[in-house]
Design an enzyme around this catalytic site. Sequence first.
Site, short mmCIF file in Angstrom:
data_model
loop_
_atom_site.label_atom_id
_atom_site.label_comp_id
_atom_site.label_asym_id
_atom_site.label_seq_id
_atom_site.Cartn_x
_atom_site.Cartn_y
_atom_site.Cartn_z
N ASN A 104 0.95 -1.17 0.06
CA ASN A 104 0.02 -0.06 -0.13
C ASN A 104 1.02 1.22 -0.05
O ASN A 104 1.31 1.50 0.93
CB ASN A 104 -0.96 -0.03 1.38
CG ASN A 104 -1.62 1.26 1.44
OD1 ASN A 104 -1.82 2.04 0.60
ND2 ASN A 104 -2.09 1.34 2.85
N TRP A 105 1.03 1.97 -1.31
CA TRP A 105 1.96 3.02 -1.34
C TRP A 105 1.43 4.36 -0.71
O TRP A 105 2.25 5.04 -0.55
CB TRP A 105 2.54 3.10 -2.79
CG TRP A 105 3.27 2.19 -3.04
CD1 TRP A 105 4.04 1.21 -2.40
CD2 TRP A 105 3.95 2.20 -4.50
NE1 TRP A 105 4.76 0.46 -3.38
CE2 TRP A 105 4.65 1.13 -4.59
CE3 TRP A 105 3.83 2.83 -5.83
CZ2 TRP A 105 5.65 0.81 -5.78
CZ3 TRP A 105 4.44 2.55 -6.95
CH2 TRP A 105 5.41 1.46 -6.77
N LYS A 106 0.39 4.28 -0.43
CA LYS A 106 -0.42 5.57 0.10
C LYS A 106 -0.03 6.86 -0.87
O LYS A 106 0.09 6.29 -1.94
CB LYS A 106 -0.01 5.81 1.55
CG LYS A 106 -0.10 4.72 2.38
CD LYS A 106 0.15 4.86 3.92
CE LYS A 106 -0.04 3.52 4.51
NZ LYS A 106 0.21 3.83 6.18
N HIS A 138 -9.38 1.81 4.91
CA HIS A 138 -8.17 1.81 5.51
C HIS A 138 -8.29 3.01 6.87
O HIS A 138 -9.03 3.89 6.54
CB HIS A 138 -6.93 2.39 4.61
CG HIS A 138 -5.51 2.34 5.31
ND1 HIS A 138 -5.09 3.43 6.16
CD2 HIS A 138 -4.81 1.38 5.27
CE1 HIS A 138 -3.85 3.03 6.20
NE2 HIS A 138 -3.79 2.00 6.02
N GLU A 161 -6.52 5.30 7.63
CA GLU A 161 -6.55 6.77 7.19
C GLU A 161 -7.53 7.29 6.62
O GLU A 161 -7.99 8.39 6.65
CB GLU A 161 -4.96 6.81 6.37
CG GLU A 161 -4.00 6.58 7.36
CD GLU A 161 -2.67 5.99 6.33
OE1 GLU A 161 -2.74 6.05 5.35
OE2 GLU A 161 -1.70 5.60 7.35
N GLU A 164 -5.40 -4.09 11.12
CA GLU A 164 -4.30 -3.35 11.07
C GLU A 164 -4.58 -2.48 12.21
O GLU A 164 -5.15 -1.59 12.51
CB GLU A 164 -4.28 -2.41 9.99
CG GLU A 164 -3.98 -2.94 8.74
CD GLU A 164 -3.37 -2.10 7.64
OE1 GLU A 164 -2.11 -2.30 7.13
OE2 GLU A 164 -4.20 -1.01 7.47
N GLY A 170 2.93 2.75 10.67
CA GLY A 170 3.88 3.58 10.50
C GLY A 170 4.39 4.09 11.67
O GLY A 170 5.21 5.16 11.55
N SER A 197 3.42 -1.61 10.52
CA SER A 197 5.00 -1.82 10.49
C SER A 197 5.69 -3.38 10.28
O SER A 197 6.58 -3.57 10.96
CB SER A 197 5.42 -1.37 12.10
OG SER A 197 4.98 -0.02 12.34
N GLY A 218 2.78 -1.03 4.42
CA GLY A 218 2.88 0.55 3.80
C GLY A 218 4.36 0.70 3.48
O GLY A 218 4.86 0.40 2.72
N GLY A 219 5.08 1.53 4.48
CA GLY A 219 6.38 1.92 4.43
C GLY A 219 7.37 1.02 3.88
O GLY A 219 8.04 1.46 2.79
P1 PGA Z 1 3.04 0.59 7.73
O1 PGA Z 1 1.23 0.82 6.97
O2 PGA Z 1 3.58 -0.72 7.15
O3 PGA Z 1 3.96 1.75 7.05
O4 PGA Z 1 2.80 0.41 9.06
C1 PGA Z 1 0.41 -0.28 6.98
C2 PGA Z 1 -0.73 0.04 6.29
O5 PGA Z 1 -1.26 1.33 6.62
O6 PGA Z 1 -1.33 -0.32 5.43
#
Ligand code: PGA
Length: 247
Positions: free
Chosen positions: A8-10, A95, A97, A167, A173, A207, A228-229
């Site tokens: 997930n590149w956001k 998600h 966010e 999650e 993050g 994470s 994500g990251g």
């Molecule tokens: P993260 O994000 O791996 O950077 O913690 C995961 C996500 O939000 O899907």
Amino acid sequence: MPRIVVGNWKMHKTAAQTAAFLDVFLPQVTALPPAIEVVLAPPFTAIPEAARRLHGTRVRLGAQTMHWELEGAFTGEISAPMLLELGVTHVILGHSERRALFNETDHAVNLKVHTALEQGLTPIIALGETLAERKAGTTDDRVVAQSHAALKGVSGDALRRVIIAYEPIWAIGTGENCDPGEADRVMGTIRASRTELADTPILYGGSMTPSNVGAYAERPNVNGGLVGGASLDPEGFARLIANAVRS
Ligand code: PGA
């Protein structure tokens, strides 16, 4: 059940940056075993470039959200047919966010899940508790309620096409990943909350890294990761996938 790793590149990477990522990433994932599925979810504007380069590979294309209507006066929104036309197969819905920053409610997530399934997209339904909910001991109630709400009215064959991503919000993050045993326990609770979820892929997110993915992958209720990251660096993401396969 196949193992699934979703990047997930956001709001990261332009089309040019996506091309540069795939130049390095794709040669490293040419020999994926059949038991693993990889999905990349770039921003909307990078999807055409990603689609061109992913064509003929085993890497699937995902979107990070969509509207539940197929078209209409919804300025700034993207619909399922628009995604399907570009070769998108998966869509992340709900998600944290989106929920926290863009007012996405359980009801909206449910509408989107129905549309995705009707249109032939695989929904990846994200859910998880806040730190306050965890401290208050309401994690299990929260995630089960979110899961029920997202899947309201979904049954039979359609339910078998759903992916869930657990999650914990405090782990996203932050570098503070949830203990794999605890993640497995919560994911088992989600699975047990409805008999039809017995075979549903449930991914862990928060994470996840190349070094901790193995500890999740060996747990019985963990069927992969929503990353994500650690999906932004091509070598690191390829390493994470390789470690998910190995364990
Ligand atoms: P993260 O994000 O791996 O950077 O913690 C995961 C996500 O939000 O899907």
